[in-house]
Design a protein around this motif. Structure first.
Motif, PDB file in Angstrom:
ATOM      1  N   LEU B 136      70.780   1.260  -3.219  1.00 21.80           N
ATOM      2  CA  LEU B 136      69.354   1.276  -2.863  1.00 21.80           C
ATOM      3  C   LEU B 136      69.108   1.972  -1.520  1.00 21.80           C
ATOM      4  O   LEU B 136      68.014   2.465  -1.267  1.00 21.80           O
ATOM      5  N   GLY B 137      70.142   2.007  -0.669  1.00 22.88           N
ATOM      6  CA  GLY B 137      69.971   2.610   0.654  1.00 22.88           C
ATOM      7  C   GLY B 137      70.294   4.094   0.700  1.00 22.88           C
ATOM      8  O   GLY B 137      70.040   4.751   1.703  1.00 22.88           O
ATOM      9  N   SER B 138      70.839   4.606  -0.389  1.00 18.17           N
ATOM     10  CA  SER B 138      71.267   6.009  -0.383  1.00 18.17           C
ATOM     11  C   SER B 138      70.073   6.957  -0.361  1.00 18.17           C
ATOM     12  O   SER B 138      68.977   6.607  -0.792  1.00 18.17           O
ATOM     13  N   ASP B 139      70.309   8.178   0.132  1.00 14.91           N
ATOM     14  CA  ASP B 139      69.219   9.165   0.097  1.00 14.91           C
ATOM     15  C   ASP B 139      69.074   9.797  -1.287  1.00 14.91           C
ATOM     16  O   ASP B 139      68.151  10.573  -1.514  1.00 14.91           O
ATOM     17  N   THR B 140      69.988   9.458  -2.190  1.00 19.24           N
ATOM     18  CA  THR B 140      69.887   9.961  -3.564  1.00 19.24           C
ATOM     19  C   THR B 140      69.986   8.788  -4.534  1.00 19.24           C
ATOM     20  O   THR B 140      70.876   7.943  -4.393  1.00 19.24           O
ATOM     21  N   LEU B 141      69.068   8.754  -5.501  1.00 19.38           N
ATOM     22  CA  LEU B 141      69.186   7.749  -6.561  1.00 19.38           C
ATOM     23  C   LEU B 141      69.893   8.417  -7.730  1.00 19.38           C
ATOM     24  O   LEU B 141      69.507   9.496  -8.167  1.00 19.38           O
ATOM     25  N   ARG B 142      70.939   7.754  -8.216  1.00 22.42           N
ATOM     26  CA  ARG B 142      71.787   8.371  -9.242  1.00 22.42           C
ATOM     27  C   ARG B 142      71.730   7.586 -10.543  1.00 22.42           C
ATOM     28  O   ARG B 142      71.599   6.371 -10.525  1.00 22.42           O
ATOM     29  N   LEU B 211      74.607   9.931   5.225  1.00 12.17           N
ATOM     30  CA  LEU B 211      73.950   8.618   5.294  1.00 12.17           C
ATOM     31  C   LEU B 211      74.726   7.583   4.480  1.00 12.17           C
ATOM     32  O   LEU B 211      74.858   6.426   4.894  1.00 12.17           O
ATOM     33  N   PHE B 286      64.574   3.759 -10.049  1.00 14.80           N
ATOM     34  CA  PHE B 286      63.888   4.982 -10.493  1.00 14.80           C
ATOM     35  C   PHE B 286      62.391   4.718 -10.690  1.00 14.80           C
ATOM     36  O   PHE B 286      61.547   5.539 -10.329  1.00 14.80           O
ATOM     37  N   ALA B 289      60.833   4.598  -7.384  1.00 20.58           N
ATOM     38  CA  ALA B 289      60.727   5.939  -6.794  1.00 20.58           C
ATOM     39  C   ALA B 289      59.514   6.674  -7.357  1.00 20.58           C
ATOM     40  O   ALA B 289      58.773   7.335  -6.610  1.00 20.58           O
ATOM     41  N   ILE B 292      56.360   5.247  -5.756  1.00 18.74           N
ATOM     42  CA  ILE B 292      56.147   5.722  -4.384  1.00 18.74           C
ATOM     43  C   ILE B 292      55.591   7.147  -4.398  1.00 18.74           C
ATOM     44  O   ILE B 292      54.650   7.484  -3.673  1.00 18.74           O
ATOM     45  N   LEU B 314      62.913  -0.141  -2.334  1.00 20.66           N
ATOM     46  CA  LEU B 314      63.602   0.968  -1.658  1.00 20.66           C
ATOM     47  C   LEU B 314      63.263   0.975  -0.164  1.00 20.66           C
ATOM     48  O   LEU B 314      64.142   1.149   0.690  1.00 20.66           O
ATOM     49  N   GLN B 315      61.983   0.780   0.142  1.00 23.79           N
ATOM     50  CA  GLN B 315      61.595   0.771   1.556  1.00 23.79           C
ATOM     51  C   GLN B 315      62.092  -0.493   2.254  1.00 23.79           C
ATOM     52  O   GLN B 315      62.457  -0.461   3.431  1.00 23.79           O
ATOM     53  N   GLN B 318      65.681   0.058   3.169  1.00 22.47           N
ATOM     54  CA  GLN B 318      65.766   0.937   4.350  1.00 22.47           C
ATOM     55  C   GLN B 318      65.510   0.146   5.625  1.00 22.47           C
ATOM     56  O   GLN B 318      66.230   0.287   6.612  1.00 22.47           O
TER      57      GLN B 318
END
Lengths: 50, 341
Positions: B136-142, B211, B286, B289, B292, B314-315, B318
């Motif tokens: 959840l903290g990554s800059d990319t959601l996979r 990150l 997802f 995301a 947002i 997600l926020q 962070q």
């Protein structure tokens, strides 16, 4: 890319990765211009003026 | 970790292409920052491995450097194990040095899978928190398939690791010579060695970022200190509690009961149970995301965004990571200034 489709609908492309919109892009830290000195830089001794 | 070369050999080689960064790594190689854990890395190359050929040859050849390591992503042509360093900062610098040497990107490159290794085997529940916090903290959601998480140790006779995001070590070489902070509050003791002879919790980041390495280092530090009674134990337990509450608020608390790491417990061997939990997390993230992005498009001025009881998972993650990173650094500095209260 994963393709998803329901009968009677247009197939949609589901991306494998998307950017996390909650993460604010951060400028990368500038690389140090030179490695940190192991010892304090020595200051020159005062030379008596003429 | 199986590697048959020294960091000094590697740095000497990289120095020709990235002298300043190499000098920085060499100088701070064992320096631990704020009591955070040391960092190990494995690079799985899914392509043909040609960018690494010069590097591997110069270090002693594939037989010495690569073949000694039986473990790798099942899709990878090679897995390069890097010697551990004292901090996420040094680990990132080391990867940047290698990038410059091979002339190819390592971060956020789909052909490169980065495995981040942290000392200490986390419990099943803490492994779940590590994986969920990372995701959840990554800059990319996979999105993942089970194939993405298949390694040569899936069904190993002695150390079966299954298909998971978090993997324990296989009791190979282990470098204990990094500072370990223990004690609490004003009574901080710095031991010159880690408190365990062996054991790691690794995370398969996929195509990882800077990150990701920093986040995994923070999360692993909080969780390992909570488990092994380190200096950051109190902060780690507080983090666990807050993360648990956050997951509860999003009706995701049950995810931590899934087997995010394959332990010796036979009940833990079901890859499908883990993968169902991972897919639920991925779907939730997802969806969030998309929400947002839609919200930002509609309320293009930030001040127009209506107040909500929840800002979205997600926020919130962070904020949680920022809060704990800030708190850890603040307490560490206060102690250094002799002003710990």
């Amino acid at each position: 890319m994963i393709r998803a489709q329901q009968p009677g609908s247009q197939p949609i492309d589901i991306p494998e990765t998307i950017p996390n919109p909650a993460v604010v892009p951060v400028q990368p830290m500038p690389a140090p211009s030179r490695p940190a000195p192991q010892e304090p830089v020595k200051t020159p001794e005062k030379v008596p003026a003429n | 970790m199986s590697y048959r070369y020294s960091l000094e050999d590697l740095l000497a080689l990289l120095h020709s292409r990235a002298p300043t960064k190499v000098d920085a790594v060499a100088l701070h190689r064992r320096r631990v920052e704020h009591g955070l854990l040391s960092v190990g890395l494995k690079i799985h190359c899914l392509g043909n491995g040609s960018p690494f050929s010069t590097l591997v040859e110069a270090l002693g050849g594939a037989q010495k450097i690569l073949d000694v390591n039986y473990y790798k992503d099942s899709r990878a042509s090679l897995c390069l194990v890097l010697p551990p360093v004292g901090s996420a900062r040094s680990a990132i610098l080391l990867l940047e040095c290698i990038e410059q040497f091979i002339g190819s990107a390592l971060f956020s490159n789909p052909e490169i899978q980065i495995q981040a290794c942290s000392p200490g085997r986390l419990s099943a529940r803490r492994s779940a928190l590590l994986a969920i916090g990372f995701y959840l903290g990554s800059d990319t959601l996979r999105r993942y398939t089970l194939g993405d998480l298949t390694t040569s140790f899936v069904a190993h006779p002695h150390d079966p690791r299954g298909r998971r995001l978090v993997l324990y070590d296989a009791e190979g070489d282990f470098d204990r010579n990094f500072d370990w902070w223990k004690g609490s509050d004003k009574h901080r003791l710095v031991e010159p060695q880690l408190p365990f002879n062996n054991g790691r919790s690794d995370l398969l980041t996929g195509s990882g970022s800077r990150l990701d390495i920093e986040n995994i280092n923070l999360l692993a530090t909080l969780l390992v200190h909570a488990q092994y009674e380190g200096y950051w134990k109190e902060l780690g337990m507080q983090f666990e509690k807050e993360m648990g509450t956050l997951l509860e608020q999003h009706l995701l608390a049950g995810l931590v009961d899934a087997p995010w790491v394959r332990t010796d417990d036979a009940e833990n061997g079901d890859d499908d149970k883990f993968f169902a939990a991972l897919q639920e997390l991925v779907a939730y993230a997802f969806e969030e995301a998309v929400r947002i992005k839609e919200r930002d498009r509609f309320f293009w001025k930030r001040r127009d965004i209506p107040a909500r009881s929840s800002r979205g998972i997600l926020q919130e993650v962070q904020s949680l990571l920022q809060k704990y990173r800030g708190e850890l650094v603040k307490r560490s500095r206060l102690f250094d200034q002799g002003d710990c209260t």
